[in-house]
Design a protein around this motif. Sequence first.
Motif, short mmCIF file in Angstrom:
data_model
loop_
_atom_site.label_atom_id
_atom_site.label_comp_id
_atom_site.label_asym_id
_atom_site.label_seq_id
_atom_site.Cartn_x
_atom_site.Cartn_y
_atom_site.Cartn_z
N ALA A 97 85.97 19.31 59.47
CA ALA A 97 86.23 18.93 60.71
C ALA A 97 86.10 17.25 60.88
N ARG A 98 86.89 16.83 61.59
CA ARG A 98 86.80 15.21 61.91
C ARG A 98 86.01 14.98 63.14
N ARG A 99 84.92 14.04 63.12
CA ARG A 99 84.39 13.91 64.24
C ARG A 99 84.97 13.24 65.47
N ASN A 100 85.72 12.04 65.06
CA ASN A 100 86.42 11.66 66.25
C ASN A 100 87.69 10.92 65.53
N GLY A 101 88.75 10.33 66.23
CA GLY A 101 89.71 9.87 65.70
C GLY A 101 91.00 10.68 65.84
N VAL A 102 92.12 10.01 66.09
CA VAL A 102 93.58 10.78 66.43
C VAL A 102 94.18 10.96 64.93
N TYR A 103 94.07 10.23 64.38
CA TYR A 103 94.83 10.47 62.95
C TYR A 103 94.19 11.64 62.28
N CYS A 104 95.27 12.68 61.76
CA CYS A 104 94.82 13.73 61.03
C CYS A 104 95.83 14.19 59.89
N ASP A 105 95.21 14.58 58.70
CA ASP A 105 96.04 14.67 57.63
C ASP A 105 95.09 15.56 56.65
N ILE A 106 95.82 15.92 55.46
CA ILE A 106 95.05 16.69 54.48
C ILE A 106 94.31 15.55 53.54
N ASN A 107 93.32 14.75 54.02
CA ASN A 107 92.91 13.67 53.49
C ASN A 107 91.49 13.87 53.38
N ILE A 108 90.88 13.94 52.46
CA ILE A 108 89.29 14.27 52.42
C ILE A 108 88.46 13.13 53.07
N SER A 109 88.98 11.84 53.01
CA SER A 109 87.97 10.83 53.41
C SER A 109 87.90 10.81 55.16
N LEU A 110 88.92 11.72 55.58
CA LEU A 110 88.94 11.53 57.11
C LEU A 110 87.94 12.58 57.75
N PHE A 111 87.37 13.42 56.82
CA PHE A 111 86.62 14.57 57.60
C PHE A 111 85.29 14.14 57.54
N ASP A 112 84.43 14.67 58.24
CA ASP A 112 82.84 14.43 58.55
C ASP A 112 82.11 15.80 58.52
N TYR A 113 82.59 16.90 58.88
CA TYR A 113 81.68 17.85 58.60
C TYR A 113 82.39 18.83 57.81
N TRP A 114 81.43 19.58 56.96
CA TRP A 114 82.04 20.67 55.82
C TRP A 114 81.19 21.82 55.88
N GLY A 115 81.99 22.79 55.60
CA GLY A 115 81.25 24.41 55.55
C GLY A 115 80.81 24.45 54.18
N GLN A 116 80.30 25.43 53.76
CA GLN A 116 79.83 25.86 52.22
C GLN A 116 80.66 26.44 51.51
N GLY A 117 81.70 26.85 52.06
CA GLY A 117 82.93 27.37 51.27
C GLY A 117 82.76 28.97 51.17
N THR A 118 84.07 29.40 50.83
CA THR A 118 84.36 30.87 50.69
C THR A 118 85.13 31.06 49.53
N GLN A 119 84.69 31.84 48.51
CA GLN A 119 85.52 32.00 47.27
C GLN A 119 86.68 32.84 47.37
N VAL A 120 88.15 32.25 46.90
CA VAL A 120 89.11 33.29 46.64
C VAL A 120 89.57 33.32 45.35
N THR A 121 89.73 34.55 44.96
CA THR A 121 90.10 34.83 43.47
C THR A 121 91.35 35.72 43.47
N VAL A 122 92.34 35.17 43.04
CA VAL A 122 93.53 35.88 42.91
C VAL A 122 93.96 36.52 41.25
N SER A 123 94.13 37.66 41.16
CA SER A 123 94.21 38.22 39.77
C SER A 123 95.76 38.41 39.81
N SER A 124 96.24 38.32 38.31
CA SER A 124 97.72 38.48 38.23
C SER A 124 97.86 39.98 37.59
#
Length: 124
Positions: A97-124
């Motif tokens: 999540a970005r703390r403030n600011g209007v511009y939004c994109d899939i750019n890591i440097s824009l974001f201030d808060y991060w979760g711990q993550g959840t694993q996704v595993t896809v088998s063939s």
Amino acid sequence: QGQLAESGGGSVQAGGSLRLSCAASGYTVRGSCMGWFRQAPGKEREGVAAFDSVGNTRYVNSVKGRFIISKDNAKNILYLQMNNLKPEDTAMYYCAARRNGVYCDINISLFDYWGQGTQVTVSS
């Protein structure tokens, strides 16, 4: 200080679906810039999808047509619906999540808060 908690990851076969959730506390999902990122072993973290303050969405090319990012403002939750999953989607998925600011994109440097993550595993 915003806190984010992901859930919904798991193991599925190729072609299957999962829905990831990101519950926010101390942070308002409505009108905010939020996104999903993923990191596979040995690779850099990459942007997957972003949802801006007015409802516009952006996706990395590899997931366009398969993944959908959405918000539930009443529940203060961000979602990522993942359909037609492929083995190359296997990764740890993070909500951001970005703390403030209007511009939004899939750019890591824009974001201030991060979760711990959840694993996704896809088998063939």
